[in-house]
Design a protein around this motif. Structure first.
Motif, PDB file in Angstrom:
ATOM      1  N   GLY A  70     -39.237  44.913 -51.810  1.00  0.00           N
ATOM      2  CA  GLY A  70     -38.316  44.425 -52.835  1.00  0.00           C
ATOM      3  C   GLY A  70     -38.138  45.417 -53.965  1.00  0.00           C
ATOM      4  O   GLY A  70     -37.014  45.629 -54.455  1.00  0.00           O
ATOM      5  N   ALA A  71     -39.249  46.054 -54.389  1.00  0.00           N
ATOM      6  CA  ALA A  71     -39.148  47.040 -55.466  1.00  0.00           C
ATOM      7  C   ALA A  71     -38.337  48.256 -55.034  1.00  0.00           C
ATOM      8  O   ALA A  71     -37.511  48.775 -55.801  1.00  0.00           O
ATOM      9  N   VAL A  72     -38.534  48.709 -53.788  1.00  0.00           N
ATOM     10  CA  VAL A  72     -37.784  49.871 -53.293  1.00  0.00           C
ATOM     11  C   VAL A  72     -36.296  49.546 -53.212  1.00  0.00           C
ATOM     12  O   VAL A  72     -35.444  50.356 -53.627  1.00  0.00           O
ATOM     13  N   ILE A  73     -35.953  48.372 -52.687  1.00  0.00           N
ATOM     14  CA  ILE A  73     -34.540  47.985 -52.593  1.00  0.00           C
ATOM     15  C   ILE A  73     -33.920  47.883 -53.985  1.00  0.00           C
ATOM     16  O   ILE A  73     -32.793  48.355 -54.227  1.00  0.00           O
ATOM     17  N   PHE A  74     -34.644  47.290 -54.933  1.00  0.00           N
ATOM     18  CA  PHE A  74     -34.129  47.145 -56.302  1.00  0.00           C
ATOM     19  C   PHE A  74     -33.855  48.515 -56.920  1.00  0.00           C
ATOM     20  O   PHE A  74     -32.786  48.751 -57.509  1.00  0.00           O
ATOM     21  N   LEU A  75     -34.829  49.435 -56.788  1.00  0.00           N
ATOM     22  CA  LEU A  75     -34.656  50.763 -57.381  1.00  0.00           C
ATOM     23  C   LEU A  75     -33.521  51.530 -56.720  1.00  0.00           C
ATOM     24  O   LEU A  75     -32.718  52.191 -57.402  1.00  0.00           O
ATOM     25  N   MET A 115     -28.265  54.037 -56.910  1.00  0.00           N
ATOM     26  CA  MET A 115     -26.982  54.295 -56.256  1.00  0.00           C
ATOM     27  C   MET A 115     -25.821  53.711 -57.052  1.00  0.00           C
ATOM     28  O   MET A 115     -24.689  54.222 -56.983  1.00  0.00           O
ATOM     29  N   ALA A 116     -26.075  52.645 -57.818  1.00  0.00           N
ATOM     30  CA  ALA A 116     -24.996  52.035 -58.600  1.00  0.00           C
ATOM     31  C   ALA A 116     -24.553  52.918 -59.752  1.00  0.00           C
ATOM     32  O   ALA A 116     -23.492  52.683 -60.350  1.00  0.00           O
ATOM     33  N   ILE A 117     -25.332  53.936 -60.071  1.00  0.00           N
ATOM     34  CA  ILE A 117     -24.922  54.857 -61.137  1.00  0.00           C
ATOM     35  C   ILE A 117     -23.658  55.603 -60.742  1.00  0.00           C
ATOM     36  O   ILE A 117     -22.791  55.889 -61.574  1.00  0.00           O
ATOM     37  N   SER A 118     -23.543  55.902 -59.445  1.00  0.00           N
ATOM     38  CA  SER A 118     -22.368  56.632 -58.948  1.00  0.00           C
ATOM     39  C   SER A 118     -21.261  55.635 -58.596  1.00  0.00           C
ATOM     40  O   SER A 118     -21.451  54.759 -57.745  1.00  0.00           O
ATOM     41  N   ARG A 119     -20.102  55.804 -59.244  1.00  0.00           N
ATOM     42  CA  ARG A 119     -18.972  54.911 -58.948  1.00  0.00           C
ATOM     43  C   ARG A 119     -18.463  55.134 -57.539  1.00  0.00           C
ATOM     44  O   ARG A 119     -18.088  54.187 -56.841  1.00  0.00           O
ATOM     45  N   LEU A 165     -18.266  52.192 -54.601  1.00  0.00           N
ATOM     46  CA  LEU A 165     -17.024  51.750 -53.972  1.00  0.00           C
ATOM     47  C   LEU A 165     -16.923  52.141 -52.507  1.00  0.00           C
ATOM     48  O   LEU A 165     -16.248  51.462 -51.732  1.00  0.00           O
ATOM     49  N   GLY A 166     -17.591  53.200 -52.103  1.00  0.00           N
ATOM     50  CA  GLY A 166     -17.364  53.703 -50.754  1.00  0.00           C
ATOM     51  C   GLY A 166     -18.518  53.578 -49.792  1.00  0.00           C
ATOM     52  O   GLY A 166     -18.357  53.862 -48.597  1.00  0.00           O
ATOM     53  N   LEU A 167     -19.681  53.175 -50.249  1.00  0.00           N
ATOM     54  CA  LEU A 167     -20.848  53.119 -49.364  1.00  0.00           C
ATOM     55  C   LEU A 167     -21.393  51.700 -49.273  1.00  0.00           C
ATOM     56  O   LEU A 167     -21.327  50.929 -50.246  1.00  0.00           O
ATOM     57  N   PRO A 168     -21.954  51.336 -48.121  1.00  0.00           N
ATOM     58  CA  PRO A 168     -22.613  50.021 -47.999  1.00  0.00           C
ATOM     59  C   PRO A 168     -24.001  50.074 -48.643  1.00  0.00           C
ATOM     60  O   PRO A 168     -25.010  50.355 -47.978  1.00  0.00           O
ATOM     61  N   LEU A 169     -24.057  49.811 -49.938  1.00  0.00           N
ATOM     62  CA  LEU A 169     -25.294  50.000 -50.685  1.00  0.00           C
ATOM     63  C   LEU A 169     -26.438  49.131 -50.155  1.00  0.00           C
ATOM     64  O   LEU A 169     -27.585  49.576 -50.098  1.00  0.00           O
ATOM     65  N   MET A 170     -26.140  47.890 -49.792  1.00  0.00           N
ATOM     66  CA  MET A 170     -27.201  46.996 -49.327  1.00  0.00           C
ATOM     67  C   MET A 170     -27.800  47.495 -48.021  1.00  0.00           C
ATOM     68  O   MET A 170     -29.016  47.425 -47.813  1.00  0.00           O
ATOM     69  N   GLY A 207     -33.907  51.939 -46.664  1.00  0.00           N
ATOM     70  CA  GLY A 207     -34.974  52.542 -47.465  1.00  0.00           C
ATOM     71  C   GLY A 207     -36.173  51.631 -47.597  1.00  0.00           C
ATOM     72  O   GLY A 207     -37.328  52.077 -47.506  1.00  0.00           O
ATOM     73  N   GLY A 208     -35.926  50.334 -47.800  1.00  0.00           N
ATOM     74  CA  GLY A 208     -37.031  49.380 -47.874  1.00  0.00           C
ATOM     75  C   GLY A 208     -37.790  49.290 -46.566  1.00  0.00           C
ATOM     76  O   GLY A 208     -39.024  49.175 -46.551  1.00  0.00           O
ATOM     77  N   ALA A 209     -37.071  49.349 -45.434  1.00  0.00           N
ATOM     78  CA  ALA A 209     -37.727  49.302 -44.129  1.00  0.00           C
ATOM     79  C   ALA A 209     -38.631  50.512 -43.928  1.00  0.00           C
ATOM     80  O   ALA A 209     -39.767  50.388 -43.452  1.00  0.00           O
ATOM     81  N   LEU A 210     -38.141  51.698 -44.284  1.00  0.00           N
ATOM     82  CA  LEU A 210     -38.966  52.904 -44.160  1.00  0.00           C
ATOM     83  C   LEU A 210     -40.197  52.822 -45.059  1.00  0.00           C
ATOM     84  O   LEU A 210     -41.302  53.227 -44.656  1.00  0.00           O
ATOM     85  N   ALA A 211     -40.027  52.285 -46.271  1.00  0.00           N
ATOM     86  CA  ALA A 211     -41.169  52.133 -47.173  1.00  0.00           C
ATOM     87  C   ALA A 211     -42.187  51.155 -46.602  1.00  0.00           C
ATOM     88  O   ALA A 211     -43.405  51.387 -46.674  1.00  0.00           O
TER      89      ALA A 211
END
Length: 721
Positions: A283-288, A293-297, A301-306, A312-316
């Protein structure tokens, strides 16, 4: 009228009744169709459990054939029936479970050393684990140049005797007395021999100095070892052990007093890397990742952030699982977390009992032997209870979001957490009573504070401190982490000190426990009102546990330690210098929570340097017990007279044939066949660690010179004066 023919034909009526019952069962299964898949790992587990509980290959083959017979019976039912599908699938899975664990035992297990030996051993180190709380370093190594030894042995080296250059890949030489892995000391005790067999450990021992390094380690310390050393440098005192356990799952630095307090207070689950830790990390990795990633507009708008954050959370989660040793609770939690992430990525509700069933199926397929361990049972039972409670409509309605004040929202969350704690404690109580002979009563209240403290304070602070240590700025955060951990230990010790902290019970029959587990699964996995029929299996089992008469006499497998129940309800031990492990195993098996007195100090005992004579009253009659204390030669006339006057003779040496007790003589010859024994004088019954004909591969084959139990009953207790 007497000869008037019947109006109905009996077989036709029976056939109609059977059809009506089958129709009702089909209607019920149709309602429960979403729950049917949850029984897949249960059926596989039944086959695995049968292999452990049944004694030999004839019984294992009989179970497999019986399961296949059940399959053929199911095939004869009408096509299309859900009951037909469940019977066929259940029989096949049970057969597969039995054959799966049997096959793993034959292919992977390491046979134990036949007998204790004293030898000089040279071996290549496979792993090194420090256990500072006991002042030892535990080493797994592969013996070199001695084919008579098992392929893997485990030795303990005193911390002061550890040579330079010891590590993975090192070649060392030392003298050691190797022993077969220890079975349970007494009935209901911990069977390390079984676990060691599946871990591939064939012998254990303590290395004697000097330990000589013939070739230094070829591999540097692992990441886990470096992390442990780093945390040990940053935190002092008892909190250091808890911090290392939370980060890596290694509990070797936790003192015995702190470990006992965590167990008695119901907080021991916080020390085992499981769902709480894996979920918090992912949860912490996904939140961070989402925030970064939300810093970049453009990325927003163009990437599936979730999807990216979930990956990334799975790898962690996978990395954390490997770092902490891939124990069963961690693997189960990691598998469950990966399934949750996959469900979220697909836009589905992934927090369901099917998720838990999938995790159980993966663990049982890869590690079928884990089923009989407390780790598997308690971790899955807790998760099943939490998810089943979460799926209940009334609970969902209670915790559903609504427009209310902050205080009411916090109060509702605390009540929900308390209800979850009660549900978990209720489900875990029978498991804890079976494996540890004690269960927590105040764990729900302790967890009400400890879980939020660990999840939202301790673990984030520890992670932040490790991150700041990269720049050398972590010292203030480590101080805060230590204070939070001291508060956690204060809660544990305060709750553990209460006389109501735990309830105790003597050793329980595995068959009775198995019936209770099936009843609990019936209650938790179904949804309709018929689920409560499972209480018919649970309640009689609980009544039997709480009304069971604890043993009056306990004898360890080597005969060296004897514990008896005193007239005042306490317990006394033969050798008052026995270590904590022996004392704990005897107390737990007897369902006793107190200090063990010395038999020699009892007013009803007469002891010399060589023997103790003890008089006990049980079942309305006196019992005379004779116990040897030394290996010194005793005058035959006196010994023969004392044996003849005693109802029970106990000894850690082989007694001559002329020593004849009136009811039972348990000497080294008998204990080699039975293992430790528990004697109930009131019912005149004896429980043994080893069952007659037990052919499991970790059980040593007893000598065949005598039948295994010919010394049990020399005369009926009823005929004794």
């Amino acid at each position: 009228m007497a000869f008037r023919p019947r109006q109905t034909y009996v077989p036709a009526g029976v056939k109609t009744l059977v059809r009506d019952i089958a129709a009702r069962v089909e209607k019920w299964l149709e309602i429960e169709r979403e729950q049917a898949a949850l029984w897949v790992p249960v059926a596989l587990g039944v086959g695995i459990a049968a292999w452990f509980m049944l004694p030999d290959r004839n019984a294992w083959l009989g179970f497999a054939c019986g399961s296949l017979a059940l399959v053929f019976c199911g095939v004869m039912l009408p096509a299309g029936m859900r009951l037909r599908h469940m019977i066929v699938a259940g029989g096949l899975l049970a057969c597969m479970g039995c054959l799966l664990v049997w096959g793993k035992a034959m292919l992977v297990g390491e046979p134990p050393l036949a007998r204790a030996i004293f030898s000089q051993v040279s071996g290549e180190v496979r792993s090194v684990s420090e256990i500072p709380a006991q002042g030892i370093v535990r080493v797994l190594l592969r013996p070199v140049g001695d084919p008579a030894l098992p392929s893997t042995i485990r030795v303990n080296i005193a911390t002061a005797d550890v040579p330079k250059g010891l590590g993975k890949g090192a070649l060392i030489r030392f003298r050691v007395r190797l022993m077969p892995p220890a079975p349970a000391n007494v009935p209901g005790g911990y069977d390390f021999a079984r676990r060691a067999y599946f871990l591939g450990i064939g012998a254990t021992g303590k290395a004697l100095k000097p330990v000589v390094v013939l070739r230094a380690a070829t591999v540097g310390p692992s990441l886990r070892a470096r992390l442990l050393a780093h945390i040990r440098e940053r935190i002092d005192g008892p909190p250091a052990g808890i911090a290392m356990a939370l980060a890596t799952g290694d509990q070797g630095s936790i003192s015995q007093a702190d470990a006992n307090a965590m167990r008695r207070s119901g907080l021991a689950h916080l020390l085992s890397i499981s769902g709480l830790h894996v979920t918090a990390l992912i949860g912490a990795v996904i939140f961070l990742l989402l925030r970064v990633m939300a810093i970049s507009r453009q990325a927003t708008l163009g990437l599936p952030l979730m999807m990216i954050a979930a990956a990334g959370g799975a790898l962690a989660g996978i990395g954390y699982t490997l770092l902490t040793g891939a124990e069963v609770p961690t693997v189960r939690s990691c598998v469950a977390a990966l399934l949750v992430l996959a469900g979220l990525a697909l836009g589905r509700d992934a927090i369901t009992l099917r998720l838990v069933a999938a995790g159980a199926l993966v663990v049982l397929a890869l590690w079928p032997d884990a089923l009989v361990g407390p780790s598997f049972q308690m971790s899955f039972a807790a998760v099943i209870a939490i998810v089943a409670l979460g799926e209940h409509p009334r609970y969902r309605a209670f915790v559903a979001a609504r427009d209310e004040s902050v205080s009411r929202r916090i109060g509702r969350a605390l009540l929900a957490l308390l209800a979850t704690g009660f549900a978990v404690e209720l489900v875990l109580a029978p498991i804890a009573l079976f494996h540890f002979h004690k269960a927590g009563l105040l764990g729900a209240f302790a967890n009400l504070i400890a879980i939020p403290l660990t999840t939202f304070v301790v673990m984030p602070l520890e992670a932040l401190a490790l991150l700041l240590d990269i720049a050398g700025l972590g010292a203030p955060v480590w101080w805060l982490t230590g204070q939070a951990l001291r508060l956690l230990l204060f809660i544990a010790h305060s709750v553990a000190a209460s006389p109501m902290a735990v309830m105790l019970a003597p050793a329980t029959s595995p068959w009775l426990y198995g019936i209770m587990v099936m009843g609990g699964l019936w209650v938790l996995l179904w949804r309709t009102s018929l689920r409560w029929l499972g209480l018919l299996a649970i309640l009689p089992g609980l009544i039997a546990i709480f009304t069971a008469s604890p043993p009056d006499i306990l004898v360890t497998g080597d005969g060296g330690h004897v514990a008896v129940r005193t007239a005042g309800g306490g317990m006394a031990i033969l050798r008052d210098r026995a270590g904590d492990y022996v004392r704990d195993s005897l107390s737990e098996s007897a369902g006793f929570d107190g200090a063990l007195a010395a038999i020699a100090a009892l007013p009803e005992a007469r002891c010399s340097a060589d023997m103790c004579a003890l008089r006990m009253v049980a079942g309305g009659r006196p019992w005379r017990i004779l116990v040897t204390r030394s290996d010194m030669l005793v005058d035959r006339a006196a010994m023969e007279r004392d044996c003849a006057a005693a109802d029970i003779v106990l000894s850690n040496r082989r007694l001559p044939n002329w020593c004849r007790a009136r009811w039972l003589k348990a000497d080294r010859a008998l204990l080699r066949r039975t293992g430790g024994i528990a004697i109930n004088l009131e019912s005149a019954t004896i429980q043994t660690v080893r069952s007659p004909g037990d052919a499991h591969p970790w059980v040593p084959v007893p000598p065949r010179s005598r039948p295994p139990y010919q010394l049990y009953r020399r005369s009926s207790p009823a005929s004794l004066p």
